[in-house]
Write a protein that holds these residues in place. Structure first.
Motif, mmCIF file in Angstrom:
data_model
loop_
_atom_site.group_PDB
_atom_site.id
_atom_site.type_symbol
_atom_site.label_atom_id
_atom_site.label_comp_id
_atom_site.label_asym_id
_atom_site.label_seq_id
_atom_site.Cartn_x
_atom_site.Cartn_y
_atom_site.Cartn_z
ATOM 1 N N SER A 1 -54.901 -37.043 17.950
ATOM 2 C CA SER A 1 -53.357 -37.261 18.334
ATOM 3 C C SER A 1 -52.880 -38.168 17.256
ATOM 4 N N LEU A 2 -53.239 -39.130 16.944
ATOM 5 C CA LEU A 2 -52.899 -39.912 15.728
ATOM 6 C C LEU A 2 -52.150 -39.493 14.543
ATOM 7 N N PRO A 3 -53.099 -38.729 13.923
ATOM 8 C CA PRO A 3 -52.435 -38.095 12.656
ATOM 9 C C PRO A 3 -51.271 -36.826 13.028
ATOM 10 N N LEU A 4 -51.529 -36.274 14.316
ATOM 11 C CA LEU A 4 -50.695 -35.140 14.587
ATOM 12 C C LEU A 4 -49.210 -35.741 14.918
ATOM 13 N N ILE A 5 -49.308 -37.006 15.670
ATOM 14 C CA ILE A 5 -48.129 -37.716 15.989
ATOM 15 C C ILE A 5 -47.454 -38.183 14.707
ATOM 16 N N MET A 6 -48.162 -38.628 13.656
ATOM 17 C CA MET A 6 -47.405 -38.766 12.371
ATOM 18 C C MET A 6 -46.927 -37.661 11.855
ATOM 19 N N GLU A 7 -47.546 -36.465 11.835
ATOM 20 C CA GLU A 7 -47.249 -35.252 11.343
ATOM 21 C C GLU A 7 -45.832 -34.800 11.761
ATOM 22 N N PHE A 8 -45.919 -34.512 13.008
ATOM 23 C CA PHE A 8 -44.941 -33.772 13.672
ATOM 24 C C PHE A 8 -43.755 -34.604 14.354
ATOM 25 N N GLN A 9 -43.916 -35.832 14.605
ATOM 26 C CA GLN A 9 -42.888 -36.628 15.467
ATOM 27 C C GLN A 9 -42.290 -37.607 14.422
ATOM 28 N N ASN A 10 -43.176 -38.075 13.181
ATOM 29 C CA ASN A 10 -42.660 -38.738 12.154
ATOM 30 C C ASN A 10 -41.573 -39.745 12.526
ATOM 31 N N ASN A 11 -41.971 -40.811 13.629
ATOM 32 C CA ASN A 11 -41.070 -41.900 13.663
ATOM 33 C C ASN A 11 -41.679 -43.065 12.954
ATOM 34 N N ASP A 12 -40.644 -43.831 12.215
ATOM 35 C CA ASP A 12 -41.280 -44.765 11.232
ATOM 36 C C ASP A 12 -41.845 -45.868 12.176
#
Length: 248
Positions: free
Chosen positions: A154-165
């Motif tokens: 889920s970690l790379p998916l969160i970065m990719e799709f939710q992209n919260n700094d």
């Protein structure tokens, strides 16, 4: 013929996991995650099919663990390695050298990110223990490898799709990743009793914890999307601990 159905599903799990490994090594985390989800889907239904067809076997048990070792053991270890690699200054050099070097002595392999592979080692130990443990029929002892894999994937998916700094900064913090790696290893092999999503009947009273958990999961996924996965894993552990206390 029907005895081959569960094993065929297990092999599809293994195939999905093997493809996920290729994508993860090549830094295609989204595609790797897709095949991990597919592998976990097959992993759930091979056991379901074996029970429904009444063709459970020792071969199926061993084959299931071997497939899980790839999909839910090797893949999350590689992804954690890759995430840790992103926190170092050597990631670009490693990727560039990968295709150009013919002498392995010239390949600069950073040691620190290899900590991520501890997840793979802990998964292997858990799966071996699971095969020898005769108690885990209606519950799990420690976090199941597919649940742990979903947490890490889920970690790379969160970065990719939710992209919260703010969230991205947390995920790519090396101390966060190290802490999550060792927490993951502990949870996989802990003695915490966690309920299994196996319904012996559809009665709400006897399956209240499972029904409530599933409903909360749906709500969380709708509201938080991929960021819901770590919350769901925490919810799973918390509800299991509460269930253990109330059952006593």
């Amino acid at each position: 013929m029907k005895q081959h159905v569960p094993n065929a599903l297990t092999l599809l799990n293994l195939l999905s996991g093997s493809i996920a490994v290729i994508f993860a090594i090549d830094n295609h985390f989204i595609a790797a995650s897709l095949f991990v989800f597919l592998g976990i889907f097959f992993d759930f239904f091979d056991g379901f099919a074996a029970r429904k067809l009444n063709v459970q076997s020792e071969l199926g048990l061993q084959l299931d663990s071997l497939a899980d070792m790839v999909t839910s053991g090797l893949v999350p270890g590689i992804i954690m390695y890759k995430l840790l690699l992103l926190t170092t200054n050597t990631s670009e050099k490693v990727y560039n050298n990968w295709s150009s070097n013919t002498d392995w002595l010239d390949f600069n392999l950073p040691i620190f990110p290899l900590l991520g592979l501890f997840v793979t080692l802990a998964s292997a130990y858990r799966l071996a223990n699971f095969n020898l443990d005769t108690e885990q029929q209606s519950y799990f002892k420690g976090l199941p490898t597919p649940a742990n894999t979903l947490l890490i994937v889920s970690l790379p998916l969160i970065m990719e799709f939710q992209n919260n700094d703010f969230i991205n900064a947390i995920i790519l913090n090396k101390w966060f990743l190290i802490g999550l790696t060792f927490l993951s290893c502990y949870l996989l092999n802990s003695n915490i009793k966690l309920f299994a999503l196996k319904f012996k009947n559809w009665n709400f009273k006897t399956n209240a914890t499972r029904y409530i958990f599933i409903m909360l999961c749906i709500v969380l996924l709708v509201v938080l999307q991929f960021a819901a996965i770590p919350v769901i894993i925490l919810l799973y552990i918390t509800m299991s601990l509460i269930d253990n206390l109330t059952s006593k």
